[in-house]
Motif scaffolding. Sequence first.
Motif, PDB file in Angstrom:
ATOM      1  N   LYS A 166      13.255  27.011 -18.104  1.00 24.19           N
ATOM      2  CA  LYS A 166      13.753  27.190 -16.737  1.00 24.19           C
ATOM      3  C   LYS A 166      15.211  27.643 -16.765  1.00 24.19           C
ATOM      4  O   LYS A 166      16.007  27.110 -17.545  1.00 24.19           O
ATOM      5  CB  LYS A 166      13.621  25.847 -16.015  1.00 24.19           C
ATOM      6  N   LEU A 167      15.523  28.630 -15.934  1.00 21.25           N
ATOM      7  CA  LEU A 167      16.903  29.120 -15.832  1.00 21.25           C
ATOM      8  C   LEU A 167      17.376  29.029 -14.390  1.00 21.25           C
ATOM      9  O   LEU A 167      16.556  29.060 -13.465  1.00 21.25           O
ATOM     10  CB  LEU A 167      16.980  30.586 -16.271  1.00 21.25           C
ATOM     11  N   GLU A 168      18.694  28.940 -14.231  1.00 25.13           N
ATOM     12  CA  GLU A 168      19.288  29.027 -12.894  1.00 25.13           C
ATOM     13  C   GLU A 168      20.415  30.049 -12.939  1.00 25.13           C
ATOM     14  O   GLU A 168      21.136  30.137 -13.932  1.00 25.13           O
ATOM     15  CB  GLU A 168      19.810  27.651 -12.459  1.00 25.13           C
ATOM     16  N   PHE A 169      20.546  30.797 -11.860  1.00 27.67           N
ATOM     17  CA  PHE A 169      21.536  31.876 -11.793  1.00 27.67           C
ATOM     18  C   PHE A 169      22.441  31.697 -10.587  1.00 27.67           C
ATOM     19  O   PHE A 169      22.076  31.033  -9.613  1.00 27.67           O
ATOM     20  CB  PHE A 169      20.829  33.229 -11.681  1.00 27.67           C
ATOM     21  N   GLY A 174      23.592  30.497 -15.152  1.00 24.32           N
ATOM     22  CA  GLY A 174      24.316  29.228 -15.050  1.00 24.32           C
ATOM     23  C   GLY A 174      23.555  28.096 -15.723  1.00 24.32           C
ATOM     24  O   GLY A 174      22.740  28.326 -16.621  1.00 24.32           O
ATOM     25  N   ASP A 175      23.828  26.873 -15.292  1.00 24.45           N
ATOM     26  CA  ASP A 175      23.117  25.657 -15.726  1.00 24.45           C
ATOM     27  C   ASP A 175      23.129  25.485 -17.247  1.00 24.45           C
ATOM     28  O   ASP A 175      24.179  25.631 -17.862  1.00 24.45           O
ATOM     29  CB  ASP A 175      21.694  25.678 -15.155  1.00 24.45           C
ATOM     30  N   GLU A 176      21.996  25.152 -17.851  1.00 25.60           N
ATOM     31  CA  GLU A 176      21.935  24.845 -19.284  1.00 25.60           C
ATOM     32  C   GLU A 176      20.643  25.390 -19.891  1.00 25.60           C
ATOM     33  O   GLU A 176      19.713  25.745 -19.155  1.00 25.60           O
ATOM     34  CB  GLU A 176      21.976  23.319 -19.494  1.00 25.60           C
ATOM     35  N   ASP A 211      15.898  19.675 -22.446  1.00 27.65           N
ATOM     36  CA  ASP A 211      15.574  19.179 -21.097  1.00 27.65           C
ATOM     37  C   ASP A 211      14.910  20.265 -20.263  1.00 27.65           C
ATOM     38  O   ASP A 211      14.150  19.967 -19.342  1.00 27.65           O
ATOM     39  CB  ASP A 211      16.857  18.775 -20.342  1.00 27.65           C
ATOM     40  N   THR A 212      15.253  21.511 -20.540  1.00 30.30           N
ATOM     41  CA  THR A 212      14.842  22.612 -19.651  1.00 30.30           C
ATOM     42  C   THR A 212      13.897  23.613 -20.320  1.00 30.30           C
ATOM     43  O   THR A 212      13.561  24.631 -19.710  1.00 30.30           O
ATOM     44  CB  THR A 212      16.084  23.376 -19.137  1.00 30.30           C
TER      45      THR A 212
END
Length: 239
Positions: free
Chosen positions: A177-180, A190-192, A196-197
């Motif tokens: 999973k990614l966040e932008f 962004g994020d990590e 965990d992801t």
Amino acid sequence: MEKLELRYEGKAKRVYATDQSEYFWVAYKDDATALNGKKKGQIADKGEVNNQLSALFFEEIEKAGILTHFVKVLSDRDMLVRCLDMIPLEVVVRNIVAGSLAQRLGVEEGFVLSQPVVELYYKDDELGDPLVNESHVAAMGWASDANTKEIQVLGLEINKILRAILVKAGIDLIDFKLEFGVLDGKVYLGDEISPDTCRYWDMETREKLDKDRFRRDLGGVEEAYQEVFRRVKKVLAKA
Ligand code: UDP
């Protein structure tokens, strides 16, 4: 760099203001949650692994010409990042069926997809991050059409970068999973990027080396996080 007031506390990280308004100080925690917050616990030294492993991945992604919020590592558990205007979406990329996709499609975990799948989820804890499509995003105004396209293309590019590293570490990248976010009109990751992801399986033993060990009470959680970090560090030290 000075750490100032706490701006935001999430499930796995605390975000602090700094004496430079364009940067945030991110402190990674050992706290772990799963099942939409119903399961809570601690994973010893997770903060250290997730901070340093994310930093290694961000550096490799930057080398490939993709913008990320990562600036530098501040300590074992802390990193400095650029402040982004976050897009309220999670971009999930999948190579092998697992987790919610296995349930949704009634397909067994481990089914190898003939090409990567990209999914968008609307970030909302109370709703349990519902799956959405581009038409929902456009109609709700969560992101511009151009940015919605770009985050999916970037997701697929990042998939290639991560897989190239992980295959050398003997690890299959199942999904992640990614966040932008946006800064000065440009899209940044962004994020990590951590156990965990992401889902990581040992290529030989098919052993899970990620948060599923915590979610599913499989034991050996700390060891799995350390093992991924150790292997990736070794691969990148040689590169
Ligand atoms: N994921 C995440 N945060 C979330 C939901 C998913 O980091 O809020 C990651 C998860 O670790 C996995 C991938 O995204 O690597 C796909 O997760 P899935 O949709 O299968 O959901 P899950 O089974 O984790 O509920």
